[in-house]
Design a protein around this motif. Structure first.
Motif, mmCIF file in Angstrom:
data_model
loop_
_atom_site.group_PDB
_atom_site.id
_atom_site.type_symbol
_atom_site.label_atom_id
_atom_site.label_comp_id
_atom_site.label_asym_id
_atom_site.label_seq_id
_atom_site.Cartn_x
_atom_site.Cartn_y
_atom_site.Cartn_z
ATOM 1 N N ALA A 36 1.005 -1.199 0.054
ATOM 2 C CA ALA A 36 -0.192 -0.231 -0.138
ATOM 3 C C ALA A 36 0.934 1.276 -0.005
ATOM 4 O O ALA A 36 1.570 1.491 1.007
ATOM 5 N N VAL A 37 0.574 2.127 -1.105
ATOM 6 C CA VAL A 37 1.712 3.299 -1.000
ATOM 7 C C VAL A 37 0.678 4.226 -1.905
ATOM 8 O O VAL A 37 -0.263 3.994 -2.408
ATOM 9 N N LYS A 38 1.448 5.513 -1.765
ATOM 10 C CA LYS A 38 0.701 6.535 -2.555
ATOM 11 C C LYS A 38 0.887 6.462 -4.058
ATOM 12 O O LYS A 38 1.673 5.684 -4.698
ATOM 13 N N PRO A 39 0.013 6.982 -4.645
ATOM 14 C CA PRO A 39 0.283 6.826 -6.389
ATOM 15 C C PRO A 39 1.530 7.046 -6.904
ATOM 16 O O PRO A 39 2.085 6.463 -7.716
ATOM 17 N N GLN A 40 2.193 8.061 -6.333
ATOM 18 C CA GLN A 40 3.453 8.514 -6.711
ATOM 19 C C GLN A 40 4.595 7.373 -6.914
ATOM 20 O O GLN A 40 5.506 7.189 -7.449
ATOM 21 N N LEU A 41 4.324 6.268 -5.812
ATOM 22 C CA LEU A 41 5.374 5.194 -5.593
ATOM 23 C C LEU A 41 4.964 3.818 -6.357
ATOM 24 O O LEU A 41 5.457 2.946 -6.489
ATOM 25 N N VAL A 42 3.676 3.834 -7.119
ATOM 26 C CA VAL A 42 3.121 2.733 -7.721
ATOM 27 C C VAL A 42 3.958 2.040 -8.681
ATOM 28 O O VAL A 42 4.232 0.938 -8.735
ATOM 29 N N ASP A 43 4.610 2.829 -9.529
ATOM 30 C CA ASP A 43 5.503 2.476 -10.566
ATOM 31 C C ASP A 43 6.913 1.703 -10.122
ATOM 32 O O ASP A 43 7.307 0.859 -10.550
ATOM 33 N N ARG A 44 7.278 2.199 -8.846
ATOM 34 C CA ARG A 44 8.468 1.727 -8.233
ATOM 35 C C ARG A 44 7.938 0.245 -7.502
ATOM 36 O O ARG A 44 8.933 -0.755 -7.539
ATOM 37 N N GLY A 47 7.586 -1.999 -10.562
ATOM 38 C CA GLY A 47 9.074 -2.363 -11.159
ATOM 39 C C GLY A 47 9.775 -3.273 -10.315
ATOM 40 O O GLY A 47 10.612 -4.082 -10.957
ATOM 41 N N ALA A 48 9.429 -3.764 -8.967
ATOM 42 C CA ALA A 48 10.186 -4.437 -8.329
ATOM 43 C C ALA A 48 9.272 -5.850 -8.307
ATOM 44 O O ALA A 48 9.883 -6.912 -7.665
ATOM 45 N N GLY A 49 8.438 -6.023 -9.132
ATOM 46 C CA GLY A 49 7.525 -7.287 -9.412
ATOM 47 C C GLY A 49 6.760 -7.588 -8.271
ATOM 48 O O GLY A 49 6.104 -8.806 -8.059
ATOM 49 N N LEU A 50 6.219 -6.422 -7.525
ATOM 50 C CA LEU A 50 5.055 -6.552 -6.540
ATOM 51 C C LEU A 50 3.858 -5.787 -6.958
ATOM 52 O O LEU A 50 3.615 -5.254 -7.864
ATOM 53 N N VAL A 51 2.779 -6.208 -6.005
ATOM 54 C CA VAL A 51 1.467 -6.044 -6.348
ATOM 55 C C VAL A 51 1.255 -4.516 -5.521
ATOM 56 O O VAL A 51 1.311 -4.431 -4.345
ATOM 57 N N ALA A 52 1.007 -3.551 -6.285
ATOM 58 C CA ALA A 52 0.826 -2.263 -5.751
ATOM 59 C C ALA A 52 -0.653 -1.897 -5.344
ATOM 60 O O ALA A 52 -1.501 -2.355 -6.155
ATOM 61 N N VAL A 53 -0.903 -1.379 -4.279
ATOM 62 C CA VAL A 53 -2.284 -0.944 -3.910
ATOM 63 C C VAL A 53 -2.011 0.741 -3.508
ATOM 64 O O VAL A 53 -1.610 1.255 -2.599
ATOM 65 N N PRO A 54 -2.589 1.460 -4.519
ATOM 66 C CA PRO A 54 -2.412 2.844 -4.484
ATOM 67 C C PRO A 54 -3.673 3.269 -3.474
ATOM 68 O O PRO A 54 -4.877 2.906 -3.523
ATOM 69 N N VAL A 55 -3.045 4.052 -2.563
ATOM 70 C CA VAL A 55 -4.003 4.800 -1.352
ATOM 71 C C VAL A 55 -3.634 6.111 -1.255
ATOM 72 O O VAL A 55 -2.326 6.545 -1.255
ATOM 73 N N GLY A 56 -4.541 6.938 -0.852
ATOM 74 C CA GLY A 56 -4.168 8.272 -0.689
ATOM 75 C C GLY A 56 -4.072 8.973 -1.784
ATOM 76 O O GLY A 56 -4.357 8.465 -3.077
ATOM 77 N N SER A 57 -3.607 10.364 -1.681
ATOM 78 C CA SER A 57 -3.200 11.134 -3.098
ATOM 79 C C SER A 57 -1.941 11.631 -2.834
ATOM 80 O O SER A 57 -0.898 10.943 -3.168
ATOM 81 N N GLY A 58 -1.632 13.099 -2.959
ATOM 82 C CA GLY A 58 -0.505 13.668 -2.875
ATOM 83 C C GLY A 58 0.606 13.414 -1.757
ATOM 84 O O GLY A 58 0.363 13.078 -0.906
#
Length: 415
Positions: A36-44, A47-58
């Motif tokens: 679970a990360v903010k959208p700015q970190l989703v690509d990172r 890119g590490a081969g992990l499942v991202a969960v965008p939460v929050g905003s700026g």
């Protein structure tokens, strides 16, 4: 038993990178891992081969750092992150106030907490693991009665600072005992009908990645693990596939500062030009804008925007850097002597600690003229004591369990 494990990190690449090897170890053991990360970190994350969960905003803290830049950094530089100064109670509590308002609460904003809680309701993880400043993970874990632990990627100065805050509060009359961080955490978890306790600060347990010699003693339940360098999606360049013919020296001020509106602790170009007068090869990481302003590049100097430290450092004889935790720990893992130049955050403590253990040299920016940096590099390259000190710490780090090795302990916690 197959676990669902939710990892969470602030939107800072260096903070997230420390979690990746543990995530891989959990996945390799057959567990489901979401981040679970903010959208700015989703690509990172992806890119590490992990499942991202965008939460929050700026990224409010990053935005503040970008706007205030040098002014905010100057104030941060005045705070005693080392816990070694004899600051007054008022100084300690003022630092707690400012750090809560400009960092802790700002980076863990209400939207980030709320959307993470909503995802936890949906996914129902068995564990939450949060990097050491992502208090949102602790708040949500406490709110939803899910075991949660803190990943500590550096000597735990935060624990030391909190002890000083507690002592400072005890010196105040009852009507002046305002703990900005504790009060904010109490309010955040109170929205879920829970009360404040110290697990919100430190986790119910913690995973420590520093070698034992560099840890700060704490009574908290701790799981020891080895730091495994991860530098993001990387490619080994052609020039790095050949052994150097001269001692190789890396110079980097890290990646985090590139997004902030503040200066490096040293004039990198001037330092590199001084080093070029020695019989060494210099590899300096500079952003495109910095490279464009560099001027003629001296012989035996290579400027690069990025090179994976895990690939570069084993070929190096020394590294000069800003003391950031990722660079510091990657150099430790490679057994490379370090020169750290910084007056900011916990970087100062890491530099002084390294010098005390004979594995490097610490310089404040005020004393780190290009000529002084060059002169300090010479003994680092020629005296066996620095190499021996660096290798002792590397070997100590290698004796710790790998992130994959601690998975059974995490399984026990989740039962």
């Amino acid at each position: 038993m197959t676990m669902r494990v939710l990892l969470t990190s602030l939107p800072a690449e260096a903070h997230f990178n420390t979690m990746v090897p543990l995530a891989w170890g959990l996945q390799a053991a057959g567990h489901d891992v979401h981040v679970a990360v903010k959208p700015q970190l989703v690509d990172r994350v992806t890119g590490a081969g992990l499942v991202a969960v965008p939460v929050g905003s700026g990224d409010e803290h990053g935005g503040l750092l970008g706007r205030l830049g040098a002014d905010l950094v100057a104030f941060y530089s005045s705070i005693d992150f080392t816990g070694m100064r004899d600051d007054s109670a008022q100084q300690v509590l003022s630092a707690n106030d400012v750090l809560t308002g400009t960092f802790y609460a700002l980076a863990n904003d209400a939207c980030f907490i709320r959307e993470m809680a909503e995802y936890v309701d949906f996914w129902q993880p068995d564990l939450i693991i949060w990097e050491q400043f992502t208090f949102s993970g602790a708040i949500v874990g406490a709110a939803k009665n899910i075991p949660h632990g803190r990943l500590v990627w550096s000597p735990d100065l935060f624990y030391q600072m909190r002890r000083k805050v507690s002592s400072a509060l005890a010196e105040q009359p009852p009507w002046l005992r305002d703990d900005a961080l504790g009060d904010w955490l109490a309010a955040a978890v109170g929205k879920f009908g829970r009360e404040f306790d110290e697990d919100l600060l430190f986790g119910q347990w913690q995973i420590e990645l520093s070698p034992p010699e560099l840890r700060i003693p704490s009574p908290r339940q701790s799981i020891s693990a080895r730091y495994v360098p991860y530098n993001g999606s990387s490619v080994v360049p052609e020039w790095l596939r050949e052994s150097p013919s001269l001692p190789r020296v890396a110079v980097t001020m890290g990646i985090t500062a590139r997004g902030g509106n503040y200066a490096n602790p040293v004039d990198v170009e001037a330092v590199v030009r001084e080093l070029a007068e020695l019989d060494v090869e210099v590899i300096a990481t500079l952003g495109e804008a910095e490279q464009a302003e560099f001027g003629p590049v001296p012989d035996r100097v290579r400027l690069v925007d990025f090179v994976p430290l895990r690939a570069l450092l084993p070929t190096c004889d020394a590294i000069i850097h800003h003391g950031g935790s990722g660079t510091w720990a990657s150099a430790l893992a490679a057994g490379v002597p370090q020169i750290i130049v910084s007056n900011l955050w916990d970087n100062v403590f890491r530099g002084r600690q390294l010098a005390e253990l004979g594995a490097g040299i610490y310089l404040s920016p005020a004393e780190a003229s290009p000529r002084v940096v060059r002169d300090k590099l010479v003994p680092l390259l020629t005296e066996d004591r620095f190499r021996a000190g660096a290798r002792r710490l590397r070997d100590s780090m290698r004796c710790q369990p790998s992130p994959a090795d601690i998975v059974p302990q995490l399984e026990e916690i989740a039962k």
